[in-house]
Design a protein around this motif. Sequence first.
Motif, short mmCIF file in Angstrom:
data_model
loop_
_atom_site.label_atom_id
_atom_site.label_comp_id
_atom_site.label_asym_id
_atom_site.label_seq_id
_atom_site.Cartn_x
_atom_site.Cartn_y
_atom_site.Cartn_z
N GLU A 107 -11.37 9.45 5.77
CA GLU A 107 -11.87 10.72 5.22
C GLU A 107 -11.54 11.89 6.14
N ARG A 143 -7.76 12.55 5.94
CA ARG A 143 -7.28 13.13 4.68
C ARG A 143 -7.96 14.44 4.31
N PHE A 144 -9.26 14.60 4.66
CA PHE A 144 -10.02 15.77 4.16
C PHE A 144 -10.66 16.62 5.27
N GLU A 183 -16.26 13.59 0.70
CA GLU A 183 -15.74 12.96 -0.51
C GLU A 183 -16.49 11.67 -0.84
N PRO A 187 -9.71 14.12 -6.23
CA PRO A 187 -9.45 15.54 -5.95
C PRO A 187 -8.04 16.00 -6.28
N ASP A 188 -7.03 15.10 -6.29
CA ASP A 188 -5.66 15.53 -6.57
C ASP A 188 -5.26 15.30 -8.03
N ASN A 223 -10.48 7.96 -5.06
CA ASN A 223 -10.29 7.90 -3.61
C ASN A 223 -10.27 6.45 -3.13
N GLU A 277 -6.95 5.01 -3.88
CA GLU A 277 -5.92 5.57 -3.00
C GLU A 277 -6.04 5.01 -1.60
N ASP A 312 -1.92 9.22 -0.63
CA ASP A 312 -2.61 10.42 -0.16
C ASP A 312 -3.47 10.99 -1.28
N THR A 362 -4.91 13.74 -1.50
CA THR A 362 -4.82 15.20 -1.61
C THR A 362 -3.49 15.64 -2.21
N GLN A 363 -2.61 14.70 -2.50
CA GLN A 363 -1.29 15.02 -3.04
C GLN A 363 -1.11 14.31 -4.37
N GLN A 364 -1.00 15.07 -5.45
CA GLN A 364 -0.89 14.46 -6.78
C GLN A 364 0.34 13.57 -6.91
#
Length: 997
Positions: A441, A444-445, A450, A456-457, A463, A466, A472, A474-476
């Motif tokens: 966490e 990544r954040f 989270e 989030p992405d 999460n 992932e 990642d 945070t990266q779609q």
Amino acid sequence: MKSQANPLVAVVLSTGMLWPLTQAAVTPYSGSEANTAFLFHLDDTSGSVAANSASGAAASKLQALTVDGNPLSGTGAATNVTTLWGGVAFPGFGTAANLSGADDLGLPIDVTGPSAVPDGTFVASGGTNADTISLSSIMGTDSAFTIEALVNIPNLTTASRSIAQTDSSNGNDTRGFQFRISNGNVELNSIGLFSNNGTGATTFAIPTTGANAFVANEWFHIALVYTNASGAESSTIYWTRVNAATEQASVLGTTGNEGVDPAWVSPLVIGNEGRNTGSGVNMWEGLRGLIDEVRISKVARTPTQFIFTPNGDTDGDELLDSWELIHFRENESETVVQVLAKQGKTGNPDGDSADNFTEQNAGSDPNNAQSIPGDIDGDGLGDPWEITHFGVITAQDGNGDPDNDYAYNEDEETAGTDPSGTDGSTSFPDSEPDGLSDGWELFRFDDLDEIANGDPDHDLYTNAEEYTAGTDPTQQLSALDSDTDGLNDGWEALYFHLTGESRATTLAKQTGTGDPDGDHYSNEEEEAASTNPTTAQKPSDTDADGLLDSWEQFHFTNLDETGTGNTDGDSANHSAEQAAGSNPTLASSTPADIDGDGTLDTEEAFHPYTADSNTLHLWHLDEVDQAAADAGSGALSMAALNANGRLWAPSLAGFATGLDPSPGRGTLTGGALAAKPLVNGTSDNATLTYAGVDGAFTFEAIVRIDFDPAVAPATVNPMQILTGEADEAASRVWQFRLVPVGGAGNTAGTAPLLEFINLHAETAIQSLSVALPISSDPDAIAQGGWYHVAVAYNGTEATADNFKFYWTLLDSTRTQANEVFSGQMTSDLITATPDFTIGNEGRDFGSGVGSTDSFLGVVDEVRISDIARTPAQFLFAGGDDDSDNDDLPDSWETTYFDGLAEIATGDFEHDGTDNLTEYRLGLIPNGGSSRFAATRTSGGAIQWPSVTGVTFKIERSINLSGWSTLEAAFAGTAGTASYTDPEPPAGKAFYKITLNP
């Protein structure tokens, strides 16, 4: 590191093992030992000889040379070599001799010379000057002797690597012994005694496991010890890995089968054999590695009398001498006494929490403040904790993360979690807890806010998913391809997901080969280019302004222009100039006159072909971007333009645009226009017809030469024009190409070759080629020139002149093609599904890239025909090609009627179709079976001969007295046109097809 124990004597680990209390050391030998006959430290950095450091009487008379060549080269002197010194030795041993450069290097002993002093010259034989020794001269009591060295070799696979040999070329009875490494064994061969009676050598396998297991390019001690006490011969072989923890040598094996004779007299050579065995490196037995600290003794040494120094405490400070030498000796010039005087039991040179005595007993480093008892490797982790989780203390440090849970080992030690992943990586610091690793966490954040089910992405993965997948959150676009369609799931979510849809529903919408925006670029290509697959944005036009990026960069060096712009202020905007192939920065170059010469393109001497009945394929290449349409009857669209290929290249005036595949030439990004996206496999194989039923064909194109044909270009790879290649042998059909000066098969040429290779599935491959015209020839190849190029084959195998090459300069005076070669092709082309490409070959490279054989120039107007066309059936009707003004091109009349006597309304073969109609529809005017006639199929369709570029009037009548028009301008199609009446009347009906003017 957290709280740790700090014992004074030893560390008892949680596994029950006791950490070693002592260590040994390895140091170079002293030459003063009375039994040493030869001692070569091999630290000789200058000069051509290796000094003998033994202090006995023999020392002043013995030295070793380095020689290049077999140490015993006939009766002549070996050549001294000064470049073999300075090899990297084991720490503390100075330098080593590097005998790895060739198989034929060694160190022969130089024994005699003027006044019985070594003279620096090795002499194989020659009376008193011969460099030979009697074996008895290196023997002591009971004929005992020891030969030893340190060796460092790259492998065990080479046949023979000599350590030392007393061998010669003077007969088996004087050959002595061979001591060497051979095929993974240490070998002793008393060849002087046994070579004639069938007794073989004794070998002991070098270990591959355990403390002394062979490791490539590491140092090992090797020794041969011989004694003959009371007539009982015994030879012992030692093999020991060199390290500071070893206290004595390790016995590899003992034998009584290998004897020696003290009377043997022969050369003694270190690192090679001592005889002339002939030529070729396989005949010589060089060490092919590093050698150091060679010692020959007149005594049978024991395991504790070798390079390994046993423990002792001569200064009585309770610190072992070997331990003090290892940690406090700063250079080789320091004596043992000087080193021992530096430190005592209570000393603490690194200023940590432990004195020297405590660090010695714990095994920690007294010169490193981080290395302390309980953490001897100084990595911030308690040794017992490391042993528990990793088995050893050297596998990890405090910043390691072997289970990839983003929690450092130091954090896991504090939290009491498992850092090794042996529990399935489910144990990690989780202070909330929320099922997510705190370390992950924070990584990544940057916080712990989270939750496991968050996304989030918006890539449709939680999460927790992932974290497990290692992607990642945070990266779609950092996501999986769970449906294995070649598309990242996050990318599919970005462009195709609708609110409320499940992940499965979204992923089912598209595949990698889909093209939802219809721009001829697949989803995979759009993903790779980061373009939107649902809009006008595409890989070739990333700013979606209608102008190709490569075209904008070429003309303006940026992507700032728009399609409606008009930089040169002429009559056409940028979009129109791009489509026509004209120059948007030159006012005289317009879509109607692309070369800006003042002559409209429609009035130029040459014009594009119109497909006739023999045209299988015809690519005008005027699309500026993929796909390129086929105007022939085969209708094969060229759907894939590879990296660096340009379809917008200006062509010859009157021909709009063409293909320039040359950017990136000579690399795997050379351009190619292919029927399918190229891959290293069979999915790019294309189905097409490229010959007539009898095997006849004509391949042709017009080309511009963008290189100096008289010199070799930067890359001399072939320049492909049109190829039917493949990654698999069965579909390799042909290559049609130029080979520049300097290329394969043209290394001594003065002009490029025009070459056709009948690949024939790699069986009976045939190459036919001809040097292109140069100098004053009317069709001489020249840089910047436009030429028509063709190959024609009549389909009759293995007959004379069945194959022809044509090469013709395109100027207004030429009315037929110029034949440059006539020969015999042995076999028809095979029928296959090749990787079909223009401007390059299509095999042996991955999807989306080019090959190294791109054409250096422009290729246009590519035509494949099912006949062997004649010289008058080439080039392009127009200009003054109708000298008798009868609307029939002179070249066409000459081809079919051998003159100009026919007229447009004539019907030479009386088949009911006039000459002009036969010309316009590509029919054969001197063959009665080729005529303009309609037929009806069983399904009710009406069909008739047709070409593209014309229109037809279709009428219907029920009584032949009145006609109604169904289609006033029905567009022609290549080969055969077809029409089905959508509302046919009841009963009978009559139809009439008329070719419009």
